[in-house]
Design an enzyme around this catalytic site. Structure first.
Site, PDB file in Angstrom:
ATOM      1  N   ASP A  46       0.864  -1.171   0.000  1.00 36.32           N
ATOM      2  CA  ASP A  46       0.000   0.000   0.000  1.00 36.32           C
ATOM      3  C   ASP A  46       0.913   1.239   0.000  1.00 36.32           C
ATOM      4  OD1 ASP A  46      -2.133   1.685  -0.047  1.00 36.32           O
ATOM      5  OD2 ASP A  46      -3.233   0.746   1.588  1.00 36.32           O
TER       6      ASP A  46
HETATM    7  C1  BGC Z   1      -5.021   3.246  -0.045  1.00 35.02           C
HETATM    8  C2  BGC Z   1      -5.159   2.170  -1.084  1.00 35.02           C
HETATM    9  C3  BGC Z   1      -4.980   2.736  -2.464  1.00 35.02           C
HETATM   10  C4  BGC Z   1      -3.652   3.447  -2.534  1.00 35.02           C
HETATM   11  C5  BGC Z   1      -3.343   4.032  -3.892  1.00 35.02           C
HETATM   12  C6  BGC Z   1      -3.781   4.089  -0.243  1.00 35.02           C
HETATM   13  O1  BGC Z   1      -3.760   5.190   0.579  1.00 35.02           O
HETATM   14  O2  BGC Z   1      -4.988   2.649   1.231  1.00 35.02           O
HETATM   15  O3  BGC Z   1      -6.408   1.548  -0.961  1.00 35.02           O
HETATM   16  O4  BGC Z   1      -5.072   1.729  -3.425  1.00 35.02           O
HETATM   17  O5  BGC Z   1      -3.641   4.498  -1.584  1.00 35.02           O
HETATM   18  O6  BGC Z   1      -4.154   5.094  -4.207  1.00 35.02           O
END
Ligand code: BGC
Length: 747
Positions: free
Chosen positions: A290
């Site tokens: 993540d």
């Molecule tokens: C979120 C994810 C997301 C990623 C990319 C993160 O802050 O937890 O769910 O896919 O950002 O945007």
């Protein structure tokens, strides 16, 4: 009365095949693996680390639609394997051309983006879609999202989110399918199939990414990013099945989560990502971290510096470092110093290249760089049609006293009150993850109702108050409007910003002064229909006690107003069922239907049993609850046999009769309880469901097949087993009621 038999091998049709296939391990042809090996042999260490490096594109770094100079130079040097957040068919094509023509290895880049519930045609939030209990429709909804994602040049969507959530304080409950592992698995698998299509090589399919691995939804106190502390049993029984189901449905990628689990951050857990995911489950695809999760291993304080964070992340099994740039900057030195084996880097690169092959990028790096598709596909009328059907089926009728709904089609005056009904709050109706959404594409409630207003009827609108702020509270004006009406429709609830990531709340009442406004409306004595919007279950005890009709509308997307008007006027008979328990108050959280018995299950007359002094144990609205404008009667349950052996299956049948005056759909739910076992088992667990359409007076027979998989559970050794003894079956229209029968599994 017509009589019809619907034979439904529910377990086979609605997802079990995706949950427990014979062989989850997917292999590419040996010739492709050999090509991958030969590419790796030609790469420098820096180029390999480049494949493991994902950078945030324009959206995050420069806020323009182009790469900046540094990013362009990195791309040419082979230092970027994938991008986050770059969209536009022309722009992604231009960037791919740089990788293909100006980098030494000419390895295509992947474009990843969060297309969670549509891009331009925003469909209901995933929690709302889960209320449809309609995997085929959910699959279709994901498919139109994939078409629109392809049209904007994206390859890879960071969805589905399959995190089980038992705590509505957690704002990201909006992004998943609720509290139940079975429903979550079936719908997670449906979304993977919808995003990826039948053939990943065909135009219009996106690589799916099941996230957030693992148990991100178990955050203590519902506070986003917070600690998760679960037993391995709860992890395996409740939280892990949907990720497994997504993989079995064909997902090639997973995202590792931010949270720790019992002392080990998920993004640094080799037990999770290597022992369980790769060795036990046989997953051959890639894991992306993540956003900055590798860097955050330092905040978790399991890594003293970024080099250590990179080594821990990669060696535990995170193949791509999203945005931290730690792998790129630190791991070459770590390999050269002997702190990290190059073979670990090679293995991660192999997984990344494998996914690029699977998606056909080596054959056609420009597959989605077709600018003409944007015009053709974004907000296409057929996509809006799917969004409207999906929104209709996402609506849950929570309460409907004296058949206040549907609204009469005779000449009546309707007072439409509330901030979420008007045109100035259209953005809120699409909910979380809808960056590209333009309010003018969203049908507001006032517009949806106006378009359907029966001849001779009159609509008066008054905003009444703001969603949250104190200013703008004008109950008197709203009450004056309400007094002129025959019926009041109050549209209240949460704003877009109230749910999704970083949107945990410690108070789940209607925000701001909305309840106060509702009380003033109720005091007029006019009948009130409450439409609740939001990204999570709210605490609606006062509303349930005082308002005769309540509709849960969640955040329904671009077709919100139309779908809601369809339901309010009875052109669509509501069929949604809750995918999550609604608590009476905050103190009951976490509250979920598949809890354990405890040693002192509630006995109403005995104080010393598991209970509260000030609130009943029961929820306000149980999991699986949802009313219709018609009624359904269930017959007694028939079993194909009163006893089976461990490897036999059993059929469970029930007749359901539409005993009302309108055609309607009922979600028939099958729950099982293992009555006595060597480990404690939930009081009941969902094991099958089927949505059936019945005409007035019609009876349908719904048959479920209970397989040995349904009877099994993790024993003390964490291996699946079936134990002889009795099982209780419940079949009904919610988790709180149903017809029962008992059968025996023979030794
Ligand atoms: C979120 C994810 C997301 C990623 C990319 C993160 O802050 O937890 O769910 O896919 O950002 O945007």
């Amino acid at each position: 009365m017509t009589k019809r038999t619907i034979f439904i091998a529910v377990m086979l049709l609605s997802g079990i095949a995706f949950l427990f296939p014979q062989s989850p391990v997917r292999k590419l042809p040996a010739s492709t693996e050999a090509r991958i090996d030969s590419i790796i042999r030609l790469m420098t260490l820096e180029e390999k680390l480049g494949q493991l490096n994902q950078i945030g594109g324009t959206w995050y770094d420069t806020k323009t639609e182009r790469l900046n100079e540094e990013q362009t130079a990195m791309l040419k040097a082979g230092q970027i394997g994938s991008f986050l957040g770059i969209t536009g068919a022309a722009e992604t094509g231009r960037i791919q051309r740089i990788a293909m023509e100006q980098s030494r290895m000419k390895i295509p880049v992947l474009f990843g983006y969060d297309i969670i519930h549509g891009y331009s045609t925003i469909t209901p939030i995933p929690l709302a879609e889960a209320s449809s209990w309609n995997p085929a429709l959910v699959e279709q909804s994901a498919h139109i999202a994939a078409l629109e994602g392809s049209a904007i040049g994206v390859h890879w969507t960071y969805a589905p989110m399959v995190d089980i959530a038992r705590d509505p304080r957690w704002g990201r409950i909006a992004e998943g399918s609720g509290e139940d592992p079975y429903l979550g698995s079936v719908l997670g698998a449906a979304r993977v199939r919808g995003f990826q299509g039948k053939d990943l090589l065909q135009y219009g399919s996106l690589l799916a990414c099941a996230k957030h691995f693992a148990a991100y939804g178990g955050a203590e106190a519902g506070r986003d990013y917070n600690t998760v502390d679960l037993s391995e049993r709860t992890l395996r029984e409740v939280y892990l099945p949907p990720y497994k189901a997504a993989i079995d449905a064909g997902a090639w990628t997973l995202m590792s989560s931010f949270n720790e689990i019992g002392g080990v951050p998920a993004s640094g857990s080799s037990w999770l990502m290597t022992d369980l995911l790769r060795k036990e489950w046989g997953f051959t695809g890639l894991v992306v971290s993540d956003y900055t999760a590798v860097m955050e291993l330092m905040n978790h304080r399991i890594a003293k510096d970024s080099t250590e964070a990179g080594i821990v992340g990669l060696s535990s099994g995170v193949d791509i470092d999203m945005v931290s740039r730690i792998y790129l900057r630190k791991l070459a030195a770590a390999v050269r110093s002997g702190a990290l084996a190059e073979s670990v880097v090679d293995e991660a690169v192999r997984r990344v290249l494998r996914v690029k092959f699977v998606y056909g990028l080596f054959d056609d790096p420009y597959r989605n760089a077709r600018p003409e598709k944007e015009k053709e596909l974004l907000l296409a009328p057929e996509h809006r049609a799917v969004a409207r059907t999906m929104a209709q089926q996402s609506i849950v009728l929570l309460k409907n006293e004296k058949e206040l709904l549907p609204l009469s089609k005779g000449g009546k005056t309707i007072a439409l009150i509330g901030p979420l009904a008007g045109n100035d709050h259209r953005r809120d109706l699409v909910g979380t993850w809808a960056w590209a959404q333009k309010p003018e594409h969203v049908v507001s409630v006032i517009d949806g109702i106006t378009a359907k207003l029966p001849k001779g009827s009159k609509l008066i609108y008054d905003k009444g108050c703001e969603i949250e702020s104190d200013s703008g509270y004008r109950a008197q004006k709203a009450v004056a409007a309400a007094k002129k009406a025959d019926v009041i429709v109050a549209v209240l609830g949460e704003a877009q910003r109230h749910s999704g990531e970083a949107a945990s709340r410690s108070n789940l009442d209607l925000p701001g002064r909305q309840r106060e406004l509702l009380k003033a409306l109720a005091a007029t004595g006019k009948p009130v229909v409450l439409v609740v919007m939001g990204g999570r279950p709210l605490t609606l005890q006062w509303e349930a006690d005082n308002i005769p009709a309540i509709v849960e509308a969640w955040h329904l997307g671009v077709e919100s107003g139309n779908a809601l008007a369809d339901v309010l006027f009875g052109d669509y008979n509501p069929s949604g069922k809750l995918p999550v328990t609604f608590p009476r108050n905050l103190g009951q959280i976490p509250i979920y239907y598949n809890h354990k018995s405890t040693g002192r299950p509630l006995v109403p007359t005995d104080k010393y049993t598991s209970r509260y002094l000030d609130v009943p144990n029961t929820p306000l609205f149980p999991f699986g609850h949802g009313l219709s404008y018609t009624s359904f009667q269930y017959s007694a349950v028939t079993l194909s046999s009163s006893s089976i052996t461990k490897d036999q299956s059993l059929t469970v049948s029930v007749s359901v009769t539409n005993s009302g005056k309108r055609a309607g759909e009922e979600v028939v739910q099958l729950y099982l309880r293992d009555d006595v076992a060597t480990v404690t088992r939930p009081v009941k667990e969902l094991k099958g469901f089927k949505k059936v359409m019945l005409q007035p007076g019609e009876t349908g027979t719904v048959t479920f097949t209970v397989t040995s998989e349904d009877l099994s559970f993790y024993g003390l050794d964490m291996k699946k087993r079936i134990e002889p003894g009795t099982f209780t079956v419940y079949v009904g229209g919610s988790s709180a009621d149903g017809q029962q029968a008992v059968f025996t599994v023979l030794p």
